[in-house]
Write a protein that holds these residues in place. Structure first.
Motif, mmCIF file in Angstrom:
data_model
loop_
_atom_site.group_PDB
_atom_site.id
_atom_site.type_symbol
_atom_site.label_atom_id
_atom_site.label_comp_id
_atom_site.label_asym_id
_atom_site.label_seq_id
_atom_site.Cartn_x
_atom_site.Cartn_y
_atom_site.Cartn_z
ATOM 1 N N THR A 61 42.831 57.028 36.373
ATOM 2 C CA THR A 61 44.373 55.797 36.378
ATOM 3 C C THR A 61 43.644 54.206 35.710
ATOM 4 O O THR A 61 42.439 53.723 36.583
ATOM 5 N N LEU A 62 44.131 53.914 34.627
ATOM 6 C CA LEU A 62 44.173 52.719 34.099
ATOM 7 C C LEU A 62 45.204 51.922 35.145
ATOM 8 O O LEU A 62 46.652 52.063 34.726
ATOM 9 N N ALA A 63 45.135 50.381 35.767
ATOM 10 C CA ALA A 63 46.138 49.802 35.949
ATOM 11 C C ALA A 63 45.912 48.153 35.292
ATOM 12 O O ALA A 63 45.270 48.217 34.916
ATOM 13 N N GLY A 64 47.110 47.957 34.539
ATOM 14 C CA GLY A 64 47.070 45.981 33.803
ATOM 15 C C GLY A 64 47.743 46.749 32.905
ATOM 16 O O GLY A 64 48.595 47.749 32.684
ATOM 17 N N PRO A 65 48.108 45.623 32.263
ATOM 18 C CA PRO A 65 46.756 44.262 32.249
ATOM 19 C C PRO A 65 47.997 42.986 32.874
ATOM 20 O O PRO A 65 48.900 43.487 32.897
ATOM 21 N N LEU A 66 47.702 42.804 33.613
ATOM 22 C CA LEU A 66 48.061 41.704 34.262
ATOM 23 C C LEU A 66 47.352 40.046 33.848
ATOM 24 O O LEU A 66 46.653 39.989 33.387
ATOM 25 N N ASP A 67 48.209 39.304 33.999
ATOM 26 C CA ASP A 67 48.412 37.818 33.399
ATOM 27 C C ASP A 67 47.910 36.910 34.823
ATOM 28 O O ASP A 67 48.631 36.666 35.176
ATOM 29 N N LEU A 68 46.390 37.019 34.698
ATOM 30 C CA LEU A 68 45.890 36.412 35.582
ATOM 31 C C LEU A 68 45.674 34.643 35.224
ATOM 32 O O LEU A 68 44.947 34.282 34.403
ATOM 33 N N ALA A 69 45.417 34.062 35.940
ATOM 34 C CA ALA A 69 44.840 31.990 35.763
ATOM 35 C C ALA A 69 43.634 32.728 35.692
ATOM 36 O O ALA A 69 42.698 33.270 36.305
ATOM 37 N N ALA A 70 42.719 31.853 35.256
ATOM 38 C CA ALA A 70 41.443 32.149 34.392
ATOM 39 C C ALA A 70 40.754 31.754 36.161
ATOM 40 O O ALA A 70 41.194 30.632 36.758
ATOM 41 N N GLY A 71 39.466 32.425 35.477
ATOM 42 C CA GLY A 71 39.227 31.778 37.297
ATOM 43 C C GLY A 71 38.339 33.129 37.822
ATOM 44 O O GLY A 71 38.478 34.253 37.065
ATOM 45 N N SER A 72 38.001 33.079 39.157
ATOM 46 C CA SER A 72 36.654 33.595 39.466
ATOM 47 C C SER A 72 37.518 34.620 40.195
ATOM 48 O O SER A 72 39.053 34.253 41.542
ATOM 49 N N TYR A 73 37.716 35.839 40.570
ATOM 50 C CA TYR A 73 38.690 36.757 41.471
ATOM 51 C C TYR A 73 37.441 37.759 41.738
ATOM 52 O O TYR A 73 36.667 38.941 41.617
ATOM 53 N N ASP A 74 37.549 38.003 43.692
ATOM 54 C CA ASP A 74 36.328 38.777 43.837
ATOM 55 C C ASP A 74 36.676 40.424 44.484
ATOM 56 O O ASP A 74 38.463 40.511 45.156
ATOM 57 N N ILE A 75 37.109 41.330 43.801
ATOM 58 C CA ILE A 75 37.059 42.389 43.921
ATOM 59 C C ILE A 75 36.260 43.898 44.653
ATOM 60 O O ILE A 75 35.192 43.602 44.552
#
Length: 277
Positions: A61-75
């Motif tokens: 399964t593919l989710a997205g694309p999502l528009d996010l502010a540039a920066g760091s994300y913990d997954i």
């Protein structure tokens, strides 16, 4: 049981990150992110910055694309219905640069260990009449060759590498074979090369377990002839349509005026001829 996020997965991820989610809306301050689950037989939950984002996320399964502010994300990727993100199966920090498109892939390494690889999608414009094909090896398998029409077009692709080709618009019969061979282990499958579109094909799964498969993703990139990319009646297209309609109106008015002038001249000449008889 917690609500499964299926159709609402995109909105859920954007909400968890605190942003709206227009697709492929990269800008000077934002990036877009898609997530592909490519670990076979392993439904998971996905947390972003500690918030449950994708519940019971299924392999392939593919989710997205999502528009996010540039920066760091913990997954953090956990077992289904985990209480929280404190005991992840996988964890990764993804750095998103502005004006860039990413796909984060949870997959198996060549040795079969779960891992996460962030890929940058090549969104440079293509030539008119061409599309872009990217092939990504994210399977528990040795080096492979990518075949088109039975012949290798990409050789010795290893996990987790990629190869990219710009191709004329059309349909490519693509297959995956172990490096140096032409006997497909995946495919062949028809892949559409679309004008101004990046098509990404993922070889995923496990060769040892016999569950190798393909997953696809498309990203609109546009091409070098702006008039051939724009469509619809919004933005520039609406302005172009209005301008075109205005020019047609002016042209018809001028033509009508010329007809009237010509008709008047003919009438006057006819009357003048009658007076001279």
């Amino acid at each position: 049981m917690r609500k499964t996020l299926a159709a609402g997965a995109i909105a859920g991820l954007a909400l968890a990150a605190g942003f709206a989610a227009p697709a492929q809306a990269i800008s000077a301050t934002t990036a877009d992110l898609s997530v592909l689950h490519a670990i076979p037989d392993t439904p998971v939950d996905v947390y972003v910055n500690g918030a449950l984002t994708l519940d019971d996320f299924q392999p392939g399964t593919l989710a997205g694309p999502l528009d996010l502010a540039a920066g760091s994300y913990d997954i953090a990727i956990t077992a289904p219905d985990a209480a929280d993100a404190s005991a992840p199966i996988l964890a990764a920090t993804v750095e998103l640069a502005a004006n860039t498109s990413y796909t984060a892939v949870a997959h198996l390494s060549e040795a079969g260990a779960p891992t996460v690889t962030p890929f940058v999608n090549d969104t440079k414009t293509t030539a008119a009449g061409e599309g872009r094909l990217t092939v990504r090896h994210v399977a528990a398998a040795p080096a492979v060759d990518i075949l088109a029409g039975g012949s290798p077009v990409v050789e010795d692709l290893v996990n987790p590498k990629e190869a990219t080709l710009d191709l004329p618009v059309g349909t490519v019969s693509a297959a995956v074979a172990l490096a140096g061979t032409t006997d497909p282990v995946i495919g062949p499958a028809d892949v559409a090369i679309q004008d101004g579109v990046l098509t990404v094909v993922y070889a995923w799964g496990s060769a040892a377990d016999g569950n190798l498969a393909l997953a696809t993703q498309t990203v609109t990139v546009g091409h070098t002839v702006p008039g051939a990319v724009i469509s619809g009646t919004a933005g520039y297209a609406a302005q172009r349509d209005a301008t075109t309609q205005g020019l047609w109106a002016i042209g018809f008015a001028a033509l009508a005026g010329a007809v009237v002038v010509a008709a008047t001249a003919i009438v006057r000449r006819s009357r003048g001829a009658k007076h001279t008889v």
